[in-house]
Design a protein around this motif. Structure first.
Motif, PDB file in Angstrom:
ATOM      1  N   LYS A  56       0.816  -1.216   0.000  1.00 19.47           N
ATOM      2  CA  LYS A  56       0.000   0.000   0.000  1.00 19.47           C
ATOM      3  C   LYS A  56       0.847   1.262   0.000  1.00 19.47           C
ATOM      4  N   ASN A  57       1.849   1.291   0.844  1.00 22.35           N
ATOM      5  CA  ASN A  57       2.661   2.503   0.989  1.00 22.35           C
ATOM      6  C   ASN A  57       3.460   2.848  -0.264  1.00 22.35           C
ATOM      7  N   ASP A  58       3.619   1.874  -1.156  1.00 18.77           N
ATOM      8  CA  ASP A  58       4.411   2.111  -2.357  1.00 18.77           C
ATOM      9  C   ASP A  58       3.715   3.053  -3.340  1.00 18.77           C
ATOM     10  N   PHE A  59       2.387   3.171  -3.234  1.00 16.63           N
ATOM     11  CA  PHE A  59       1.699   4.034  -4.202  1.00 16.63           C
ATOM     12  C   PHE A  59       0.720   5.015  -3.537  1.00 16.63           C
ATOM     13  N   HIS A  60       0.910   5.220  -2.232  1.00 17.16           N
ATOM     14  CA  HIS A  60       0.179   6.302  -1.586  1.00 17.16           C
ATOM     15  C   HIS A  60       0.740   7.642  -2.056  1.00 17.16           C
ATOM     16  N   ILE A  61      -0.087   8.674  -2.054  1.00 13.92           N
ATOM     17  CA  ILE A  61       0.338  10.008  -2.481  1.00 13.92           C
ATOM     18  C   ILE A  61       0.746  10.811  -1.257  1.00 13.92           C
ATOM     19  N   ASP A  62       1.868  11.467  -1.362  1.00  9.13           N
ATOM     20  CA  ASP A  62       2.469  12.169  -0.231  1.00  9.13           C
ATOM     21  C   ASP A  62       1.754  13.489   0.058  1.00  9.13           C
ATOM     22  N   ILE A  63       1.111  13.569   1.201  1.00 10.59           N
ATOM     23  CA  ILE A  63       0.510  14.826   1.649  1.00 10.59           C
ATOM     24  C   ILE A  63       0.825  15.023   3.135  1.00 10.59           C
ATOM     25  N   ASP A  64       0.901  16.271   3.548  1.00 11.50           N
ATOM     26  CA  ASP A  64       1.194  16.602   4.946  1.00 11.50           C
ATOM     27  C   ASP A  64      -0.128  16.731   5.704  1.00 11.50           C
ATOM     28  N   LEU A  65      -0.482  15.702   6.437  1.00 11.24           N
ATOM     29  CA  LEU A  65      -1.761  15.675   7.150  1.00 11.24           C
ATOM     30  C   LEU A  65      -1.829  16.703   8.275  1.00 11.24           C
ATOM     31  N   ASP A  66      -0.692  17.147   8.762  1.00  9.93           N
ATOM     32  CA  ASP A  66      -0.677  18.129   9.848  1.00  9.93           C
ATOM     33  C   ASP A  66      -1.179  19.496   9.390  1.00  9.93           C
ATOM     34  N   LYS A  67      -1.197  19.700   8.080  1.00  5.40           N
ATOM     35  CA  LYS A  67      -1.568  21.019   7.559  1.00  5.40           C
ATOM     36  C   LYS A  67      -2.951  21.062   6.923  1.00  5.40           C
ATOM     37  N   ILE A  68      -3.695  19.959   6.997  1.00  5.79           N
ATOM     38  CA  ILE A  68      -5.048  19.929   6.437  1.00  5.79           C
ATOM     39  C   ILE A  68      -5.975  19.197   7.400  1.00  5.79           C
ATOM     40  N   SER A  69      -7.271  19.268   7.112  1.00  4.79           N
ATOM     41  CA  SER A  69      -8.267  18.483   7.849  1.00  4.79           C
ATOM     42  C   SER A  69      -8.724  17.362   6.924  1.00  4.79           C
ATOM     43  N   TYR A  70      -8.448  16.132   7.308  1.00  6.58           N
ATOM     44  CA  TYR A  70      -8.759  14.985   6.454  1.00  6.58           C
ATOM     45  C   TYR A  70      -9.845  14.135   7.104  1.00  6.58           C
ATOM     46  N   TYR A  71     -10.977  13.974   6.400  1.00  7.87           N
ATOM     47  CA  TYR A  71     -12.117  13.229   6.936  1.00  7.87           C
ATOM     48  C   TYR A  71     -12.211  11.882   6.226  1.00  7.87           C
ATOM     49  N   TYR A  72     -11.846  10.815   6.938  1.00  8.20           N
ATOM     50  CA  TYR A  72     -11.915   9.468   6.374  1.00  8.20           C
ATOM     51  C   TYR A  72     -13.357   8.956   6.415  1.00  8.20           C
ATOM     52  N   ALA A  73     -13.669   8.038   5.505  1.00 12.83           N
ATOM     53  CA  ALA A  73     -14.975   7.355   5.494  1.00 12.83           C
ATOM     54  C   ALA A  73     -16.132   8.339   5.677  1.00 12.83           C
ATOM     55  N   THR A  74     -16.062   9.434   4.950  1.00 11.08           N
ATOM     56  CA  THR A  74     -17.090  10.476   5.059  1.00 11.08           C
ATOM     57  C   THR A  74     -17.705  10.745   3.693  1.00 11.08           C
ATOM     58  N   LYS A  75     -19.002  10.536   3.597  1.00  9.73           N
ATOM     59  CA  LYS A  75     -19.703  10.735   2.328  1.00  9.73           C
ATOM     60  C   LYS A  75     -20.465  12.060   2.345  1.00  9.73           C
ATOM     61  N   ILE A  76     -20.210  12.899   1.374  1.00  5.23           N
ATOM     62  CA  ILE A  76     -20.969  14.146   1.213  1.00  5.23           C
ATOM     63  C   ILE A  76     -22.169  13.843   0.334  1.00  5.23           C
ATOM     64  N   ASN A  77     -23.360  14.166   0.817  1.00  7.50           N
ATOM     65  CA  ASN A  77     -24.553  13.809   0.040  1.00  7.50           C
ATOM     66  C   ASN A  77     -25.487  14.972  -0.251  1.00  7.50           C
ATOM     67  N   LYS A  78     -25.077  16.195   0.105  1.00  4.05           N
ATOM     68  CA  LYS A  78     -25.931  17.347  -0.204  1.00  4.05           C
ATOM     69  C   LYS A  78     -25.064  18.603  -0.262  1.00  4.05           C
ATOM     70  N   ILE A  79     -25.406  19.501  -1.199  1.00  4.76           N
ATOM     71  CA  ILE A  79     -24.653  20.746  -1.364  1.00  4.76           C
ATOM     72  C   ILE A  79     -25.616  21.908  -1.555  1.00  4.76           C
ATOM     73  N   ASP A  80     -25.339  22.998  -0.882  1.00 10.40           N
ATOM     74  CA  ASP A  80     -26.087  24.245  -1.074  1.00 10.40           C
ATOM     75  C   ASP A  80     -25.108  25.243  -1.684  1.00 10.40           C
ATOM     76  N   PHE A  81     -25.195  25.398  -3.002  1.00  6.32           N
ATOM     77  CA  PHE A  81     -24.240  26.261  -3.695  1.00  6.32           C
ATOM     78  C   PHE A  81     -24.446  27.738  -3.364  1.00  6.32           C
ATOM     79  N   GLU A  82     -25.685  28.132  -3.098  1.00  6.96           N
ATOM     80  CA  GLU A  82     -25.959  29.546  -2.792  1.00  6.96           C
ATOM     81  C   GLU A  82     -25.348  29.945  -1.450  1.00  6.96           C
ATOM     82  N   LYS A  83     -25.508  29.080  -0.451  1.00 16.64           N
ATOM     83  CA  LYS A  83     -24.982  29.390   0.889  1.00 16.64           C
ATOM     84  C   LYS A  83     -23.564  28.872   1.091  1.00 16.64           C
ATOM     85  N   LYS A  84     -23.033  28.170   0.071  1.00 21.17           N
ATOM     86  CA  LYS A  84     -21.694  27.585   0.142  1.00 21.17           C
ATOM     87  C   LYS A  84     -21.555  26.649   1.349  1.00 21.17           C
TER      88      LYS A  84
END
Length: 400
Positions: A56-84
């Motif tokens: 697995k580690n041979d083809f993971h993409i390198d990102i710095d998790l300390d500098k972002i918020s990463y939500y695992y196993a999270t499905k987005i199912n609705k968007i309000d474009f007007e209210k962002k």
């Protein structure tokens, strides 16, 4: 400081974060992934990882998790474009200033969902399940004659040469959607040379299971029965656009974006498999399901998000490895009026495709160097000397 929300945690999403971090992007980054692992490249799933020669580690993409918020196993199912605003499956709400769709596509499925031994290949977990099933299977059927099935058959035969493999497709030819007869002929001969069986112009009628609920036999559309203890379905994918139904950017074949990866809605973008993107080389919108597209679009969008207006002006390029043979496709290999063969060795060749005496595409077998040079020739709009280009004694590089 603003918020950049990225829906999707695949290759395109991971490379976008990677590129933004290299460019010292200052806004907050939130990534919402339906998988429980970090972003990774997908080609190894049907090749090295399936064979067990890559981890697995041979083809993971390198990102710095300390500098972002990463939500695992999270499905987005609705968007309000007007209210962002975006909402996950638990109805948790997140605000955004800029929004990127990088949520890719999903495999088309058959109706037999309650039978063990029926698999799809899209994720690391899928590849692991197939790998585990291979060890105890003798009769393997791959439904669909596309690149996924052809790569899987190659991987299996290299590790388990005595296993019986059958590929079934309703089309009269393999690679019906995205190839041409030159490549189809080379690949089909290569597969048959390694004792892979084919049923073309043939469909799947039924699946029979044993008393333990495992697949045992399949019935074809011609009523022929075939023993099968492992079935991998590879009949194409569909973009994950359900979340956008009813919105102004909903489109059945992906999210339509311009050459800057921008949708019709301000501050909303799309990249990767889900992007129905303007291709300046072909002068039309296309949706590319490829490693190269995920790499290049994520780079272009990172440039645009950090203030450097950059257009996506890439020539479509795709590669596949089968039985230690490498095939590469560049540009348009279907809409042409003439072609030239450069045959170097039995398993090393390049075919160039011309329209109105200009190169519009090429394919190579074990000859990636030619593809790199031809890419430059197309971009520079080099005037072609047809007599010289046919002469393999003349290096293509000398024609630049």
């Amino acid at each position: 400081m603003g918020k950049l929300c990225i829906i999707g945690g695949g290759h395109a999403a991971g490379k976008l974060v990677n590129n933004l971090q290299k460019l010292n992007y200052k806004d907050d980054i939130l990534v919402f992934s339906e998988e429980d692992s970090l972003p990774y490249e997908r080609p190894p799933l049907s090749k090295d990882f399936l064979l067990g020669s890559k981890q697995k580690n041979d083809f993971h993409i390198d990102i710095d998790l300390d500098k972002i918020s990463y939500y695992y196993a999270t499905k987005i199912n609705k968007i309000d474009f007007e209210k962002k605003l975006i909402f996950d499956s638990n109805n948790t709400t997140y605000s955004y200033d800029r929004l990127v769709f990088a949520n890719g596509s999903k495999p088309k499925k058959i109706s037999h969902l309650d039978i063990y031994g029926v698999h799809y290949l899209r994720s690391i977990k899928d590849s692991i399940k197939i790998r585990e099933g291979l060890e105890k299977s003798k009769n393997i059927v791959l439904l669909g004659g596309g690149y996924i099935s052809l790569e899987i058959s190659s991987s299996i035969k290299q590790k388990y040469p005595n296993k019986k493999i059958t590929i079934i497709d309703t089309s009269k030819k393999i690679l019906f959607r995205n190839s041409n007869d030159d490549l189809r002929e080379i690949i089909l001969e290569n597969q048959k040379r390694h004792l892979v069986n084919f049923y073309l112009d043939t469909g799947l009628r039924d699946i029979e299971k044993n008393v333990n609920g495992y697949i045992e036999t399949i019935t074809l559309s011609n009523n022929e029965k075939i023993a099968c203890d492992l079935l991998v379905v590879g009949i194409g994918v569909t973009p994950n656009t359900e979340i956008l139904k009813g919105s102004q950017i909903y489109f059945e074949n992906g999210i339509k974006v311009n050459e800057y990866c921008e949708t019709e809605i301000k501050d909303v973008y799309a990249i990767g498999d889900i992007a129905f993107a303007k291709n300046m080389f072909l002068d039309k919108h296309i949706r590319e399901e490829s490693w190269n597209n995920a790499e290049k679009q994520s780079f272009i969008l990172a440039q645009n998000l950090t203030g450097t207006k950059t257009a996506f002006n890439e020539i479509p390029w795709f590669w596949t490895d089968q039985f230690k043979q490498n095939f590469q496709i560049l540009g348009d290999i279907n809409d042409y009026d003439s072609k030239i063969f450069r045959n170097y060795l039995e398993n090393k060749k390049t075919i160039l495709y011309f329209k109105k005496n200009k190169i519009v595409g090429a394919l190579s077998e074990n000859n990636g160097r030619d593809i790199s040079i031809i890419r430059k020739m197309i971009k520079k709009d080099v005037e072609i000397d047809l007599e010289k280009i046919q002469n393999i004694a003349i290096d293509l590089k000398n024609l630049l």
